[in-house]
Write an enzyme that holds these catalytic residues in place. Structure first.
Site, short mmCIF file in Angstrom:
data_model
loop_
_atom_site.label_atom_id
_atom_site.label_comp_id
_atom_site.label_asym_id
_atom_site.label_seq_id
_atom_site.Cartn_x
_atom_site.Cartn_y
_atom_site.Cartn_z
N ARG A 65 -14.34 -7.04 -5.25
CA ARG A 65 -15.51 -6.88 -6.11
C ARG A 65 -15.46 -5.51 -6.74
NH1 ARG A 65 -20.17 -9.84 -5.53
NH2 ARG A 65 -21.51 -8.06 -5.95
N HIS A 122 -4.05 0.04 -4.88
CA HIS A 122 -3.74 -0.92 -5.94
C HIS A 122 -2.23 -1.15 -6.01
CE1 HIS A 122 -4.48 -3.17 -9.59
NE2 HIS A 122 -3.40 -2.60 -10.08
N ASN A 135 -9.44 3.49 -3.09
CA ASN A 135 -8.95 2.14 -3.32
C ASN A 135 -7.42 2.18 -3.31
OD1 ASN A 135 -9.14 -0.66 -4.03
ND2 ASN A 135 -8.58 -0.12 -6.13
N SER A 150 -4.45 -6.85 5.93
CA SER A 150 -3.28 -6.18 6.51
C SER A 150 -3.39 -4.66 6.34
CB SER A 150 -1.98 -6.71 5.90
OG SER A 150 -1.85 -6.34 4.56
C1 GRF Z 1 -3.41 -5.23 -1.45
O1 GRF Z 1 -2.26 -5.62 -2.13
C2 GRF Z 1 -4.13 -4.15 -2.20
O2 GRF Z 1 -3.28 -3.36 -2.97
C3 GRF Z 1 -5.06 -4.93 -3.08
O3 GRF Z 1 -5.45 -6.03 -2.31
C4 GRF Z 1 -4.43 -6.35 -1.37
C5 GRF Z 1 -5.06 -6.46 -0.01
O4 GRF Z 1 -4.18 -6.95 0.96
N1 GRF Z 1 -6.16 -4.09 -3.50
P1 GRF Z 1 -4.63 -7.00 2.48
O5 GRF Z 1 -5.91 -7.87 2.55
O6 GRF Z 1 -4.88 -5.62 2.96
O7 GRF Z 1 -3.51 -7.67 3.22
#
Ligand code: GRF
Length: 202
Positions: free
Chosen positions: A92, A110, A108, A13
Protein backbone atom coordinates in the site's frame (compact mmCIF):
# COMPACT_ATOMS: atom_id res chain seq x y z
CA UNK A 1 16.85 0.10 22.47
CA UNK A 2 15.16 1.29 19.24
CA UNK A 3 11.68 -0.02 18.55
CA UNK A 4 10.96 -1.16 15.02
CA UNK A 5 7.59 -1.87 13.40
CA UNK A 6 7.74 -4.03 10.28
CA UNK A 7 4.91 -3.81 7.73
CA UNK A 8 4.34 -6.70 5.33
CA UNK A 9 1.54 -7.87 3.04
CA UNK A 10 2.91 -11.17 1.80
CA UNK A 11 5.53 -13.84 2.26
CA UNK A 12 7.66 -11.82 4.65
CA UNK A 13 11.08 -13.15 3.70
CA UNK A 14 12.53 -9.69 4.40
CA UNK A 15 10.80 -9.67 7.79
CA UNK A 16 12.47 -13.04 8.43
CA UNK A 17 15.87 -11.66 7.45
CA UNK A 18 15.41 -8.79 9.92
CA UNK A 19 14.27 -11.16 12.70
CA UNK A 20 17.33 -13.33 12.04
CA UNK A 21 19.67 -10.31 11.95
CA UNK A 22 18.46 -9.19 15.36
CA UNK A 23 18.72 -12.75 16.72
CA UNK A 24 22.28 -13.22 15.54
CA UNK A 25 23.48 -9.76 16.58
CA UNK A 26 23.90 -8.24 13.10
CA UNK A 27 21.43 -5.58 14.25
CA UNK A 28 22.03 -4.58 17.86
CA UNK A 29 20.12 -2.36 20.29
CA UNK A 30 16.86 -2.78 18.41
CA UNK A 31 13.79 -4.95 18.65
CA UNK A 32 10.73 -5.55 16.52
CA UNK A 33 7.88 -4.41 18.74
CA UNK A 34 5.15 -4.91 16.14
CA UNK A 35 4.45 -6.60 12.81
CA UNK A 36 1.63 -4.98 10.83
CA UNK A 37 -0.22 -6.36 7.84
CA UNK A 38 -3.14 -5.31 5.68
CA UNK A 39 -3.86 -8.98 4.90
CA UNK A 40 -5.02 -11.50 7.48
CA UNK A 41 -3.59 -14.38 5.46
CA UNK A 42 -0.09 -12.91 4.99
CA UNK A 43 2.56 -15.53 5.72
CA UNK A 44 4.57 -12.71 7.29
CA UNK A 45 2.13 -12.86 10.23
CA UNK A 46 2.88 -16.54 10.70
CA UNK A 47 6.60 -15.78 10.72
CA UNK A 48 5.98 -13.10 13.35
CA UNK A 49 3.99 -15.46 15.54
CA UNK A 50 6.71 -18.11 15.29
CA UNK A 51 9.17 -15.49 16.54
CA UNK A 52 6.80 -14.46 19.36
CA UNK A 53 6.34 -10.96 17.95
CA UNK A 54 3.14 -8.97 18.44
CA UNK A 55 1.03 -8.61 15.30
CA UNK A 56 -1.75 -6.31 14.18
CA UNK A 57 -3.89 -6.55 11.05
CA UNK A 58 -5.46 -3.38 9.68
CA UNK A 59 -8.01 -4.33 7.03
CA UNK A 60 -8.39 -1.50 4.49
CA UNK A 61 -12.12 -1.98 3.99
CA UNK A 62 -12.72 -1.22 7.67
CA UNK A 63 -11.74 2.41 7.03
CA UNK A 64 -13.58 5.01 4.92
CA UNK A 65 -10.47 6.63 3.41
CA UNK A 66 -6.75 5.93 3.01
CA UNK A 67 -6.01 8.71 5.46
CA UNK A 68 -8.40 7.26 8.06
CA UNK A 69 -6.52 3.98 7.65
CA UNK A 70 -3.17 5.68 8.15
CA UNK A 71 -4.46 7.65 11.16
CA UNK A 72 -5.31 4.34 12.83
CA UNK A 73 -1.85 2.99 11.96
CA UNK A 74 -0.06 6.05 13.30
CA UNK A 75 -2.10 6.01 16.54
CA UNK A 76 -1.09 2.39 17.05
CA UNK A 77 2.58 3.09 16.30
CA UNK A 78 2.65 6.07 18.65
CA UNK A 79 0.98 4.08 21.44
CA UNK A 80 3.75 1.49 21.05
CA UNK A 81 6.50 4.13 20.98
CA UNK A 82 7.79 2.98 17.59
CA UNK A 83 11.00 4.70 16.44
CA UNK A 84 11.37 3.25 12.93
CA UNK A 85 8.85 1.88 10.44
CA UNK A 86 10.21 -0.73 8.03
CA UNK A 87 8.09 -1.48 4.97
CA UNK A 88 8.92 -4.99 3.82
CA UNK A 89 6.63 -5.85 0.93
CA UNK A 90 3.77 -3.71 2.24
CA UNK A 91 1.63 -3.31 -0.86
CA UNK A 92 0.00 0.00 0.00
CA UNK A 93 1.10 3.53 -0.70
CA UNK A 94 1.29 5.42 2.59
CA UNK A 95 -0.44 8.81 2.78
CA UNK A 96 1.26 12.17 3.43
CA UNK A 97 -0.29 12.03 6.92
CA UNK A 98 1.77 8.92 7.74
CA UNK A 99 4.94 10.33 6.16
CA UNK A 100 4.64 13.56 8.16
CA UNK A 101 4.15 11.61 11.39
CA UNK A 102 7.40 9.68 10.76
CA UNK A 103 9.62 11.96 8.63
CA UNK A 104 12.71 10.06 7.46
CA UNK A 105 11.75 7.30 9.86
CA UNK A 106 9.99 5.06 7.34
CA UNK A 107 12.20 2.80 5.21
CA UNK A 108 11.27 0.83 2.12
CA UNK A 109 13.03 -1.77 0.01
CA UNK A 110 12.50 -1.93 -3.72
CA UNK A 111 13.68 -4.57 -6.24
CA UNK A 112 15.25 -2.20 -8.78
CA UNK A 113 17.87 0.50 -8.95
CA UNK A 114 15.64 3.52 -8.31
CA UNK A 115 14.69 5.83 -9.88
CA UNK A 116 14.43 3.16 -12.60
CA UNK A 117 11.34 0.96 -12.48
CA UNK A 118 9.34 2.23 -9.49
CA UNK A 119 5.99 0.67 -8.65
CA UNK A 120 4.81 -2.84 -7.92
CA UNK A 121 6.28 -4.58 -10.99
CA UNK A 122 9.91 -3.48 -10.73
CA UNK A 123 11.44 -6.86 -11.63
CA UNK A 124 9.19 -7.53 -14.64
CA UNK A 125 9.61 -3.96 -15.88
CA UNK A 126 13.41 -4.18 -15.77
CA UNK A 127 13.37 -7.48 -17.69
CA UNK A 128 10.90 -6.17 -20.28
CA UNK A 129 12.99 -3.03 -20.79
CA UNK A 130 16.05 -5.15 -21.43
CA UNK A 131 18.45 -3.56 -18.95
CA UNK A 132 21.71 -5.45 -18.40
CA UNK A 133 22.06 -4.38 -14.77
CA UNK A 134 19.39 -4.05 -12.11
CA UNK A 135 19.44 -4.30 -8.34
CA UNK A 136 17.97 -3.39 -4.98
CA UNK A 137 17.35 -0.02 -3.34
CA UNK A 138 16.71 0.77 0.33
CA UNK A 139 15.34 4.27 0.79
CA UNK A 140 13.43 6.52 3.13
CA UNK A 141 9.80 7.00 2.25
CA UNK A 142 8.60 10.44 1.23
CA UNK A 143 5.27 11.47 -0.22
CA UNK A 144 5.95 10.06 -3.69
CA UNK A 145 6.02 6.47 -4.89
CA UNK A 146 9.52 4.97 -4.39
CA UNK A 147 11.06 8.46 -4.49
CA UNK A 148 12.61 9.18 -1.05
CA UNK A 149 16.31 9.60 -0.14
CA UNK A 150 18.35 6.53 -1.07
CA UNK A 151 20.22 4.79 1.77
CA UNK A 152 21.82 1.78 0.03
CA UNK A 153 21.82 0.24 -3.43
CA UNK A 154 23.36 -2.94 -4.79
CA UNK A 155 23.51 -3.94 -8.43
CA UNK A 156 23.34 -7.35 -10.09
CA UNK A 157 23.70 -8.36 -13.74
CA UNK A 158 20.67 -9.49 -15.69
CA UNK A 159 21.51 -12.83 -17.35
CA UNK A 160 20.31 -13.74 -20.84
CA UNK A 161 18.41 -16.74 -19.49
CA UNK A 162 16.84 -14.87 -16.56
CA UNK A 163 13.12 -15.21 -16.01
CA UNK A 164 11.15 -12.98 -13.68
CA UNK A 165 11.39 -15.78 -11.09
CA UNK A 166 15.15 -16.31 -11.34
CA UNK A 167 15.88 -12.60 -11.26
CA UNK A 168 13.49 -12.00 -8.35
CA UNK A 169 15.17 -14.82 -6.41
CA UNK A 170 18.61 -13.26 -6.93
CA UNK A 171 17.30 -9.84 -5.91
CA UNK A 172 15.73 -11.33 -2.78
CA UNK A 173 19.08 -12.73 -1.71
CA UNK A 174 20.52 -9.22 -1.98
CA UNK A 175 17.54 -7.73 -0.14
CA UNK A 176 17.99 -10.06 2.80
CA UNK A 177 21.53 -8.74 3.26
CA UNK A 178 20.93 -5.08 2.39
CA UNK A 179 17.85 -4.38 4.54
CA UNK A 180 19.40 -5.50 7.85
CA UNK A 181 22.50 -3.48 6.96
CA UNK A 182 20.46 -0.31 6.36
CA UNK A 183 18.48 -0.81 9.57
CA UNK A 184 21.67 -1.35 11.55
CA UNK A 185 23.12 1.88 10.12
CA UNK A 186 19.98 3.77 11.17
CA UNK A 187 19.91 2.25 14.66
CA UNK A 188 23.54 3.25 15.18
CA UNK A 189 22.82 6.81 14.00
CA UNK A 190 25.13 6.44 11.00
CA UNK A 191 22.81 7.92 8.37
CA UNK A 192 23.03 11.67 7.80
CA UNK A 193 20.42 13.15 5.48
CA UNK A 194 21.25 16.36 3.67
CA UNK A 195 18.55 17.46 1.26
CA UNK A 196 17.69 14.27 -0.53
CA UNK A 197 21.12 12.68 -0.13
CA UNK A 198 22.03 10.18 2.56
CA UNK A 199 25.63 10.12 3.80
CA UNK A 200 26.74 7.01 5.66
CA UNK A 201 29.22 7.49 8.52
CA UNK A 202 30.42 3.89 8.49
C1 GRF B 1 10.47 -7.58 -2.02
O1 GRF B 1 10.92 -7.94 -3.28
C2 GRF B 1 10.58 -6.09 -1.83
O2 GRF B 1 11.61 -5.52 -2.57
C3 GRF B 1 9.24 -5.60 -2.33
O3 GRF B 1 8.33 -6.58 -1.93
C4 GRF B 1 8.98 -7.84 -1.86
C5 GRF B 1 8.66 -8.46 -0.52
O4 GRF B 1 9.09 -9.77 -0.40
N1 GRF B 1 8.97 -4.29 -1.77
P1 GRF B 1 8.96 -10.54 0.99
O5 GRF B 1 7.47 -10.52 1.38
O6 GRF B 1 9.80 -9.84 2.00
O7 GRF B 1 9.41 -11.94 0.73
Amino acid sequence: MKKIAVFASGNGSNLQAIIDAIDNGLIRDACICLVVSDKKEAFALERARRANLPTRVFVPKDYPTREAYDRALVACLQAKGVDLVVLAGFMRLVTPYFVRAYPNRIMNIHPSLLPAFPGTRGVAAALAYGVKVTGVTVHFVDEGMDTGPIILQEATAVHDDDTEESLAARLHTIEHRLYPKAIDLWVRGKIRIVGRRCFLDE
